[in-house]
Scaffold this active site. Structure first.
Site, PDB file in Angstrom:
ATOM      1  CE1 TYR A  91      13.764 -20.988  -7.885  1.00  0.00           C
ATOM      2  CE2 TYR A  91      14.828 -22.967  -7.035  1.00  0.00           C
ATOM      3  CZ  TYR A  91      14.739 -21.586  -7.104  1.00  0.00           C
ATOM      4  OH  TYR A  91      15.630 -20.806  -6.401  1.00  0.00           O
ATOM      5  N   GLY A 135      13.764 -14.072  -9.295  1.00  0.00           N
ATOM      6  CA  GLY A 135      13.338 -15.462  -9.440  1.00  0.00           C
ATOM      7  C   GLY A 135      12.082 -15.722  -8.627  1.00  0.00           C
ATOM      8  N   GLY A 178      23.039 -21.730  -1.949  1.00  0.00           N
ATOM      9  CA  GLY A 178      22.452 -22.860  -1.234  1.00  0.00           C
ATOM     10  C   GLY A 178      21.205 -22.369  -0.534  1.00  0.00           C
TER      11      GLY A 178
HETATM   12  N1  LIG Z   1      16.487 -17.803  -0.795  1.00  0.00           N
HETATM   13  C1  LIG Z   1      17.110 -18.921  -1.111  1.00  0.00           C
HETATM   14  O1  LIG Z   1      17.314 -19.798  -0.247  1.00  0.00           O
HETATM   15  C2  LIG Z   1      17.610 -19.145  -2.503  1.00  0.00           C
HETATM   16  C3  LIG Z   1      18.327 -20.312  -2.756  1.00  0.00           C
HETATM   17  C4  LIG Z   1      18.798 -20.554  -4.021  1.00  0.00           C
HETATM   18  C5  LIG Z   1      18.574 -19.615  -5.026  1.00  0.00           C
HETATM   19  N2  LIG Z   1      17.879 -18.489  -4.783  1.00  0.00           N
HETATM   20  C6  LIG Z   1      17.674 -17.557  -5.888  1.00  0.00           C
HETATM   21  O2  LIG Z   1      18.101 -16.260  -5.527  1.00  0.00           O
HETATM   22  C7  LIG Z   1      17.291 -15.275  -6.180  1.00  0.00           C
HETATM   23  C8  LIG Z   1      16.718 -14.326  -5.146  1.00  0.00           C
HETATM   24  O3  LIG Z   1      15.963 -15.090  -4.215  1.00  0.00           O
HETATM   25  P1  LIG Z   1      15.299 -14.447  -2.913  1.00  0.00           P
HETATM   26  O4  LIG Z   1      15.229 -15.517  -1.926  1.00  0.00           O
HETATM   27  O5  LIG Z   1      15.947 -13.149  -2.585  1.00  0.00           O
HETATM   28  O6  LIG Z   1      13.818 -14.193  -3.482  1.00  0.00           O
HETATM   29  P2  LIG Z   1      12.660 -13.190  -2.981  1.00  0.00           P
HETATM   30  O7  LIG Z   1      12.979 -12.643  -1.637  1.00  0.00           O
HETATM   31  O8  LIG Z   1      11.384 -13.923  -3.192  1.00  0.00           O
HETATM   32  O9  LIG Z   1      12.771 -12.018  -4.044  1.00  0.00           O
HETATM   33  C9  LIG Z   1      12.533 -12.267  -5.403  1.00  0.00           C
HETATM   34  C10 LIG Z   1      12.824 -10.991  -6.173  1.00  0.00           C
HETATM   35  O10 LIG Z   1      12.589 -11.223  -7.565  1.00  0.00           O
HETATM   36  C11 LIG Z   1      11.786 -10.171  -8.069  1.00  0.00           C
HETATM   37  N3  LIG Z   1      10.951 -10.647  -9.173  1.00  0.00           N
HETATM   38  C12 LIG Z   1      10.123 -11.723  -9.166  1.00  0.00           C
HETATM   39  N4  LIG Z   1       9.505 -11.818 -10.362  1.00  0.00           N
HETATM   40  C13 LIG Z   1       9.960 -10.791 -11.125  1.00  0.00           C
HETATM   41  C14 LIG Z   1       9.703 -10.353 -12.454  1.00  0.00           C
HETATM   42  N5  LIG Z   1       8.828 -10.994 -13.253  1.00  0.00           N
HETATM   43  N6  LIG Z   1      10.342  -9.253 -12.902  1.00  0.00           N
HETATM   44  C15 LIG Z   1      11.226  -8.587 -12.115  1.00  0.00           C
HETATM   45  N7  LIG Z   1      11.501  -8.947 -10.851  1.00  0.00           N
HETATM   46  C16 LIG Z   1      10.881 -10.034 -10.373  1.00  0.00           C
HETATM   47  C17 LIG Z   1      10.937  -9.719  -6.885  1.00  0.00           C
HETATM   48  O11 LIG Z   1      10.487  -8.386  -7.137  1.00  0.00           O
HETATM   49  P3  LIG Z   1       8.993  -7.936  -6.629  1.00  0.00           P
HETATM   50  O12 LIG Z   1       8.907  -8.395  -5.208  1.00  0.00           O
HETATM   51  O13 LIG Z   1       8.937  -6.462  -6.798  1.00  0.00           O
HETATM   52  O14 LIG Z   1       8.032  -8.659  -7.543  1.00  0.00           O
HETATM   53  C18 LIG Z   1      11.934  -9.829  -5.741  1.00  0.00           C
HETATM   54  O15 LIG Z   1      12.708  -8.666  -5.646  1.00  0.00           O
HETATM   55  C19 LIG Z   1      16.222 -16.049  -6.935  1.00  0.00           C
HETATM   56  O16 LIG Z   1      16.607 -16.171  -8.295  1.00  0.00           O
HETATM   57  C20 LIG Z   1      16.207 -17.406  -6.272  1.00  0.00           C
HETATM   58  O17 LIG Z   1      15.774 -18.413  -7.127  1.00  0.00           O
HETATM   59  C21 LIG Z   1      17.384 -18.242  -3.535  1.00  0.00           C
END
Ligand SMILES: NC(=O)c1ccc[n+]([C@@H]2O[C@H](COP(=O)([O-])OP(=O)(O)OC[C@H]3O[C@@H](n4cnc5c(N)ncnc54)[C@H](OP(=O)(O)O)[C@@H]3O)[C@@H](O)[C@H]2O)c1
Length: 249
Positions: A156, A93, A187
């Site tokens: 988003y 994401g 969250g």
């Molecule tokens: N962190 C939070 O507080 C939070 C809260 C609610 C929901 N979420 C959700 O949880 C999920 C993971 O979040 P995170 O915080 O771990 O995010 P993150 O650290 O920014 O990591 C995002 C991941 O998504 C991959 N990605 C992005 N665009 C892509 C694409 N086009 N194709 C394939 N892979 C892609 C990235 O790979 P590369 O780096 O190799 O591009 C990375 O591994 C997301 O869906 C986010 O919306 C997160």
């Protein structure tokens, strides 16, 4: 499935943040994990090396989930190379924040294509195999913002709310076929994505959490592992908040 066969999991965004934890927890539970990265090839390779050193069966592959051809190819490659696919975790994401008035069409497109089209493309590629196999688990990673909305995140929030409808519809279309489709709603979780938020916004979110703290990537990973397990066979179409009480559905 015979007791000697290993479950095979595909985790998008599986080499960083929450996804890296999901890959690790699934692999530690005995699955072979294919962790998909997009733009950070070097850190994906480092992640694979560290996982191997830790004795975890995690390989990394490139696919842009916003690209339907990549999605079809990566699913086909996993099935070709490992003989099966059991778990699809749609975790990848991105955010491109701006108020709606200032938002560029490109920001809207990129977020919707990555966060919503990606899970649809991958599910579409995996489902014929799951149906033939008589088993499959899909877990979509949404966000509490899909339920609450948030200023600057129309793209988003729309993508994450879209996952609620996608999850329920796929669950209905596959019910009774050995397939479950569920959604985990994180969250505020400590990762690079949340570290990009301005400190005052982050504090506002923490203040809203009944438990008054952020969650860890492992909190999400454990919920995903349970939903992927054989023990969760009667749970489908569920939206499960892992939010410290921030969201009660
Ligand atoms: N962190 C939070 O507080 C939070 C809260 C609610 C929901 N979420 C959700 O949880 C999920 C993971 O979040 P995170 O915080 O771990 O995010 P993150 O650290 O920014 O990591 C995002 C991941 O998504 C991959 N990605 C992005 N665009 C892509 C694409 N086009 N194709 C394939 N892979 C892609 C990235 O790979 P590369 O780096 O190799 O591009 C990375 O591994 C997301 O869906 C986010 O919306 C997160």
């Amino acid at each position: 499935m015979s007791t000697t066969q290993t479950r095979v999991a595909l985790v998008t965004g599986g080499t960083r943040g929450i996804g890296a934890s999901i890959s690790q927890v699934l692999a530690a539970g005995g699955a072979k994990v294919v962790a998909v990265y997009n733009s950070h090839a070097e850190s994906a390779e480092d992640y694979a090396k560290k996982a191997a050193a830790d004795g975890l069966d995690i390989e990394v592959r490139h696919a842009n989930v916003a690209n339907p051809t990549d999605c079809q190819s990566v699913v086909e490659a996993v099935i070709r190379d490992h003989g099966r696919l059991d778990h699809l975790v749609n975790n990848a994401g991105i955010v491109r924040d701006r108020t709606a008035i200032k938002m560029q069409l490109l920001d809207w497109d990129q977020v919707i294509k990555t966060n919503l089209y990606g899970p649809f493309f991958l599910a579409k590629a995996a489902l014929p195999h799951f149906i033939e196999q008589g088993f499959g688990r899909i877990v979509n990673i949404s966000s509490f913002v899909g339920e609450t909305g948030r200023i600057g995140q129309s793209n988003y929030a729309a993508s994450k709310a879209g996952l609620f409808g996608l999850t329920k519809t796929l669950a209905l279309e596959t019910a009774g076929k050995g397939i479950t489709v569920n959604c985990v709603i994180p969250g505020a979780i400590e990762t690079e994505m949340s570290r990009k938020l301005p400190a005052e916004i982050l504090q506002t979110v923490i203040d809203m959490v009944p438990m008054k703290k952020m969650g860890s990537p492992e909190d999400i990973a454990e919920a995903v592992q349970f939903l992927c397990s054989d023990k969760a066979g009667y749970i489908t179409g569920a939206l499960i908040p892992v939010t410290g009480g921030l969201l009660m559905m």
